[in-house]
Write a protein that holds these residues in place. Structure first.
Motif, PDB file in Angstrom:
ATOM      1  N   UNK A  15       0.763  -0.877  -0.147  1.00 54.62           N
ATOM      2  CA  UNK A  15      -0.130   0.080  -0.150  1.00 54.62           C
ATOM      3  C   UNK A  15       1.241   1.602  -0.105  1.00 54.62           C
ATOM      4  N   UNK A  16       0.819   1.972  -0.885  1.00 53.80           N
ATOM      5  CA  UNK A  16       1.802   2.945  -1.513  1.00 53.80           C
ATOM      6  C   UNK A  16       3.369   2.413  -1.847  1.00 53.80           C
ATOM      7  N   UNK A  35       0.988  -7.719  -4.774  1.00 52.81           N
ATOM      8  CA  UNK A  35      -0.065  -6.808  -5.510  1.00 52.81           C
ATOM      9  C   UNK A  35       0.360  -5.455  -4.813  1.00 52.81           C
ATOM     10  N   UNK A  36       0.447  -4.010  -5.637  1.00 52.09           N
ATOM     11  CA  UNK A  36       0.565  -2.841  -5.503  1.00 52.09           C
ATOM     12  C   UNK A  36      -0.920  -1.592  -5.602  1.00 52.09           C
ATOM     13  N   UNK A  37      -0.876  -1.682  -4.512  1.00 52.14           N
ATOM     14  CA  UNK A  37      -2.819  -0.846  -4.625  1.00 52.14           C
ATOM     15  C   UNK A  37      -1.937   0.796  -5.098  1.00 52.14           C
ATOM     16  N   UNK A  47       3.592  -0.003 -12.520  1.00 54.02           N
ATOM     17  CA  UNK A  47       3.458  -1.087 -11.754  1.00 54.02           C
ATOM     18  C   UNK A  47       3.529  -2.742 -12.296  1.00 54.02           C
ATOM     19  N   UNK A  48       2.624  -2.708 -13.464  1.00 52.50           N
ATOM     20  CA  UNK A  48       2.854  -3.196 -13.952  1.00 52.50           C
ATOM     21  C   UNK A  48       4.101  -4.580 -14.890  1.00 52.50           C
ATOM     22  N   UNK A  53       0.846  -6.578  -9.259  1.00 48.80           N
ATOM     23  CA  UNK A  53      -0.004  -7.179 -10.117  1.00 48.80           C
ATOM     24  C   UNK A  53      -0.838  -4.919  -9.262  1.00 48.80           C
ATOM     25  N   UNK A  54      -1.429  -4.298 -10.631  1.00 54.47           N
ATOM     26  CA  UNK A  54      -1.903  -3.344 -10.072  1.00 54.47           C
ATOM     27  C   UNK A  54      -3.082  -3.026  -9.269  1.00 54.47           C
TER      28      UNK A  54
END
Length: 300
Positions: A15-16, A35-37, A47-48, A53-54
């Motif tokens: 997160x961030x 995973x990236x929020x 990010x991808x 995984x955005x």
């Protein structure tokens, strides 16, 4: 005979996912699925490309976080709080979303050493009580309390990383040469304060170590082993890269020319004991002092 099934990779939600998150991502690939929020659809492609995984979601909008709880085994919370107020509603929003499922078993929150306020230059460990003197620090104290409560309430291995100034020559906003080139002043020796640092790569390594083995409810100082006053630190940067040393001002002179926020950083002096980081998390600092980084860079 049935073929052996490949063990499922653990899943981490960052997160961030800015500079530090991307450094963590590079260290965990390919052992973890990451995973990236992000609240910015414009960052999805980057990010991808980095291997994450955005997920598009906004900590200021609870309705966008509904799926988060069941997606990851661990969460690395690097997102900053809002710019105003004495609480951190973003962290509380995230924790409410995570509470909807029992999947997340580990939560690492990157806070700030600013929660201690001024310690008069004292050297201390993580048992020292927090004493925030600015809303910026109070927001972090609020977030820390919420994270630790979440850990107790939901049997999650939650820990806090208290982080000082982050630097790296390849880090946007974290290259100390830029401050020196601007000629930003520092305090005269008689008024100077102790400051603490951590290289961005060492911080990423500490995040990974905390995800793997941090104790529940534990606080860790993620700081290098240097004991430098701020002016001496920036003098060393200038000398290493052939730049003019920054001008020195008395505290009264600085108060007349710098903003309240700038003065707040010049009004807190402390030295962080990092033995928990080294002994409990097993982090062997690649850059135990900033001078190590300057030497590796060869004065570039």
């Amino acid at each position: 005979m049935l073929p052996l099934l490949r063990a499922r990779r653990p899943v981490l939600l960052i997160v961030g996912c800015g500079d530090i998150g991307l450094r963590v991502l590079r260290r965990l690939q390919p052992r973890w699925r990451v995973l990236a929020l992000t609240s910015s659809p414009q960052r999805v492609a980057a990010l991808r490309q980095a291997g994450a995984v955005p997920l598009v979601g906004d900590l200021d909008d609870p309705a966008t976080l509904g799926r988060l709880a069941a997606l990851a085994d661990a969460v690395l919370h690097l997102a900053p709080p809002p710019l105003h107020g004495a609480t951190d509603p973003r962290t509380r929003c995230l924790l409410r979303a995570l509470a909807r499922s029992a999947r997340v078993r580990c939560l690492v929150y990157a806070s700030t050493s600013g929660v201690y306020g001024d310690a008069g230059g004292a050297l201390f460990d993580e048992t020292r009580a927090v004493h925030p003197t600015t809303d910026r620090a109070r927001r972090r104290v609020d977030a820390e309390a919420a994270v630790r409560h979440h850990g107790r309430a939901f049997a999650v291995r939650a820990c806090i990383l208290r982080v000082p100034g982050i630097y790296a020559l390849d880090r946007e906003g974290g290259d100390p040469r830029e401050r020196v080139r601007r000629g930003a002043p520092v305090l005269a020796a008689v008024d100077d304060v102790y400051t603490n640092h951590i290289h961005a790569d060492d911080l990423a390594r500490a995040c990974v170590a905390a995800l793997m083995q941090a104790a529940p409810q534990r606080v860790y100082h993620v700081s290098d082993s240097s004991e430098l006053k701020m002016g001496d630190h920036f003098d060393a940067v200038a000398d290493a890269f052939g730049l003019p040393r920054p001008p020195r001002l008395t505290r009264s002179e600085a108060a007349g020319s710098l903003s309240a926020v700038q003065m707040s950083f010049l009004s807190e002096s402390r030295r962080l004991d990092n033995r928990r980081l080294v002994r409990e998390l097993g982090v062997n600092l690649r850059y135990p002092t900033p001078a190590t980084a300057w030497a590796e860079a060869g004065g570039r």
